[in-house]
Design an enzyme around this catalytic site. Structure first.
Site, mmCIF file in Angstrom:
data_model
loop_
_atom_site.group_PDB
_atom_site.id
_atom_site.type_symbol
_atom_site.label_atom_id
_atom_site.label_comp_id
_atom_site.label_asym_id
_atom_site.label_seq_id
_atom_site.Cartn_x
_atom_site.Cartn_y
_atom_site.Cartn_z
ATOM 1 N N CYS A 142 -32.045 -46.079 28.762
ATOM 2 C CA CYS A 142 -31.030 -45.067 29.034
ATOM 3 C C CYS A 142 -30.469 -44.596 27.707
ATOM 4 O O CYS A 142 -30.617 -45.253 26.685
ATOM 5 C CB CYS A 142 -29.889 -45.642 29.862
ATOM 6 S SG CYS A 142 -30.390 -46.152 31.517
ATOM 7 N N ASN A 172 -26.096 -48.550 28.635
ATOM 8 C CA ASN A 172 -27.513 -48.662 28.267
ATOM 9 C C ASN A 172 -27.821 -50.143 28.105
ATOM 10 O O ASN A 172 -27.188 -50.814 27.292
ATOM 11 C CB ASN A 172 -27.772 -47.906 26.957
ATOM 12 C CG ASN A 172 -29.176 -48.120 26.395
ATOM 13 O OD1 ASN A 172 -29.393 -47.943 25.207
ATOM 14 N ND2 ASN A 172 -30.126 -48.482 27.232
ATOM 15 N N GLY A 173 -28.787 -50.615 28.876
ATOM 16 C CA GLY A 173 -29.151 -52.034 28.772
ATOM 17 C C GLY A 173 -29.362 -52.622 30.141
ATOM 18 O O GLY A 173 -29.485 -51.894 31.135
ATOM 19 N N GLY A 214 -34.263 -41.322 28.941
ATOM 20 C CA GLY A 214 -34.131 -41.410 30.389
ATOM 21 C C GLY A 214 -34.220 -40.035 31.006
ATOM 22 O O GLY A 214 -33.476 -39.140 30.607
ATOM 23 N N TYR A 259 -41.643 -47.550 19.865
ATOM 24 C CA TYR A 259 -41.874 -46.488 20.852
ATOM 25 C C TYR A 259 -40.613 -45.793 21.349
ATOM 26 O O TYR A 259 -40.586 -44.565 21.447
ATOM 27 C CB TYR A 259 -42.645 -47.088 22.036
ATOM 28 C CG TYR A 259 -42.826 -46.157 23.202
ATOM 29 C CD1 TYR A 259 -43.548 -44.966 23.062
ATOM 30 C CD2 TYR A 259 -42.284 -46.454 24.452
ATOM 31 C CE1 TYR A 259 -43.716 -44.111 24.138
ATOM 32 C CE2 TYR A 259 -42.454 -45.599 25.528
ATOM 33 C CZ TYR A 259 -43.169 -44.430 25.371
ATOM 34 O OH TYR A 259 -43.336 -43.580 26.425
#
Ligand code: SF4
Length: 462
Positions: free
Chosen positions: A10, A110-111, A36, A250
């Site tokens: 995210c 985020n996570g 995301g 990535y």
């Protein structure tokens, strides 16, 4: 599935103290779209009322001029979602906005919380009602249940219970708060724009809105931004930081600076190291675009093999691509990648990708290159074999599905039908990122937290 990749997580963004707060957050979400693509949302503090606009799909699809015009105020936070926990439903989009006993609060996370399931069960048993299946909602419940009167103390209290990865931006009636978990698994950056402050997942978002980079939020740090300025506290037990090394391979954009390193530089070093460890005689080296491009430049520079763009990517194929009919189906990877025959025909080719997950895409790419006339196809991967799933906010297949978990190098080479196959070694990868310790659990199985899924970690492979 068109591409066989670990899926992004995210992206989060927040702006405090700018009359254009929501518009700036909207632009930041654009820059963070790669993190995301399933849904997005922005919440803005208008006077003392939080208003949110959320939807499924891409940022450009969700936010019309009309929706943005409803987001007034000088504080706003936003979120791009990829569902690593909870389904892709509107109710799971963020920011989560709630009115609790300590005032209004919005959060963008985020996570992934690895002990979320246990906490959720306990909360439900004690009468909590959840409106989403996202693990982030437990944070709101914990804040509401905290015995601390002050919202900031209640946030600290609630986060102290969590294990896993969280880079979170909170918006309260008076403050914007940014927090990174003690291991610092996901990035979170502080910037400055005119009169205000900005929090974002990656610096590419700061660049877009022409905000100045100040610094990263440190692992375990909480930054409270308000009328009185910025306050930094470190309320959690100290831990050895373990940022996610896959961000370099990535996830993060190559033009971003995260964990005090330029992603581009690290990615290129990994490509050069890959060439050093896995040399081969070949005429050209080509990337699997886009994520393999920078590592391929490194491979080419180190090996002296000329770089070419032998595969062209169609950038307009979304996640929602539907095969048009039964009779012409199974485009697979062809819908996204097409070989340049004049580049490929008659050549011995090295093709560089950032990872192999199930192996299905790699196999199709090798086939596609041979059909375009390649004499030899040598597959090189700019990361070590991905053998373990991630529990920290990245969507990975089960361990059984990860080809490197159940097959050795030669078996994978045979499966993808390449003439040779080489991965970057774990040691080689660590040399490229310098002194700091990183989480490399998807390669090594060395997870930095407890509460991982035991069945996944120790699968009964059939
Ligand atoms: S397991 Fe892999 S993808 Fe997940 S946080 Fe660790 S390095 Fe990153």
């Amino acid at each position: 599935m068109i591409f066989d990749k670990f899926r992004e997580e995210c992206g989060v963004a927040g702006v405090y103290g700018d009359d254009e707060a929501a518009n700036l957050v909207y632009l930041c979400l654009y820059a963070l779209q790669h993190r995301g693509q399933e849904g997005a949302g922005i919440a803005a503090l208008d006077g003392n009322q939080i208003h949110a606009e959320k939807g499924l799909g891409l940022v450009s699809d969700i936010f019309t001029q009309e929706r943005l015009s409803r987001l007034n105020g000088s504080v706003a936070i936003g979120h791009n979602r990829y569902s690593t926990s909870g389904a892709n439903l509107l109710k799971n989009t963020q920011p989560i906005v709630a009115e609790i006993n300590k005032g209004q609060v919005a959060l963008a996370h985020n996570g992934n919380i690895v002990n979320a399931h246990k906490i959720r069960e306990r909360l439900v048993q004690n009468g909590a009602i959840f409106t989403s299946t996202s693990d982030s909602e437990i944070i709101i419940h914990l804040i509401a249940k905290s015995e601390k009167d002050n919202l900031e103390d209640a946030i600290i209290d609630s986060l102290s219970e969590l294990k896993g990865a969280y880079s979170i931006i909170f918006m309260t009636e008076n403050h914007m708060i940014g927090i990174r978990d003690p291991l610092g698994i996901r990035p979170l950056i502080l910037g400055k724009k005119r009169t205000g402050y900005v929090l974002v997942s990656e610096t590419c978002a700061l660049d877009l809105i022409e905000a100045e980079f100040i610094r990263e939020i440190e692992p375990g740090e909480m930054i409270i931004i308000g009328e009185e300025g910025i306050k930094s506290v470190k309320p959690f037990d100290k831990a050895v930081p373990k940022p996610c090394i896959f961000e370099f391979i990535y996830f993060a954009r190559p033009d971003s600076l995260i964990f005090n390193n330029y992603v581009y530089d690290i990615r290129k070093k990994m490509g050069a190291k890959l060439a050093e460890e896995n040399p081969v005689d070949a005429d050209i080296v080509i990337p699997v675009p886009d994520s393999g491009i920078v590592a391929t430049l490194g491979y080419s520079e180190k090996s002296g093999i000329p770089f070419e763009l032998g595969l062209i990517r169609n950038h307009y194929v979304g996640r929602t691509f539907i095969e048009p009919s039964q009779s012409i189906r199974h485009f697979g990877v062809k819908i996204k990648l097409n070989p340049v025959k004049s580049v490929i025909n008659g050549k011995r080719i090295v093709v560089v990708d950032d990872s192999i997950v199930r192996g299905t895409t790699s196999r199709k790419i090798v086939k596609m290159l041979r059909e375009a006339g390649a004499k030899e196809v040598h597959f090189r991967v700019s990361s070590p074999p991905t053998m373990f799933p991630c529990f920290y906010g990245i969507d990975t297949p089960t361990r059984k599905e990860l080809i490197a978990s159940t097959h050795d190098l030669e078996e994978i080479r045979k499966y993808i039908t390449a003439d040779s196959l080489g991965y970057l070694s774990l040691q080689g990868m660590c040399q490229c990122v310098g002194e700091m310790n990183y989480c490399d659990a998807c390669f090594s199985g060395d997870y930095p937290t407890m509460y991982i899924d035991e069945d996944e970690f120790n699968p009964k492979v059939n």
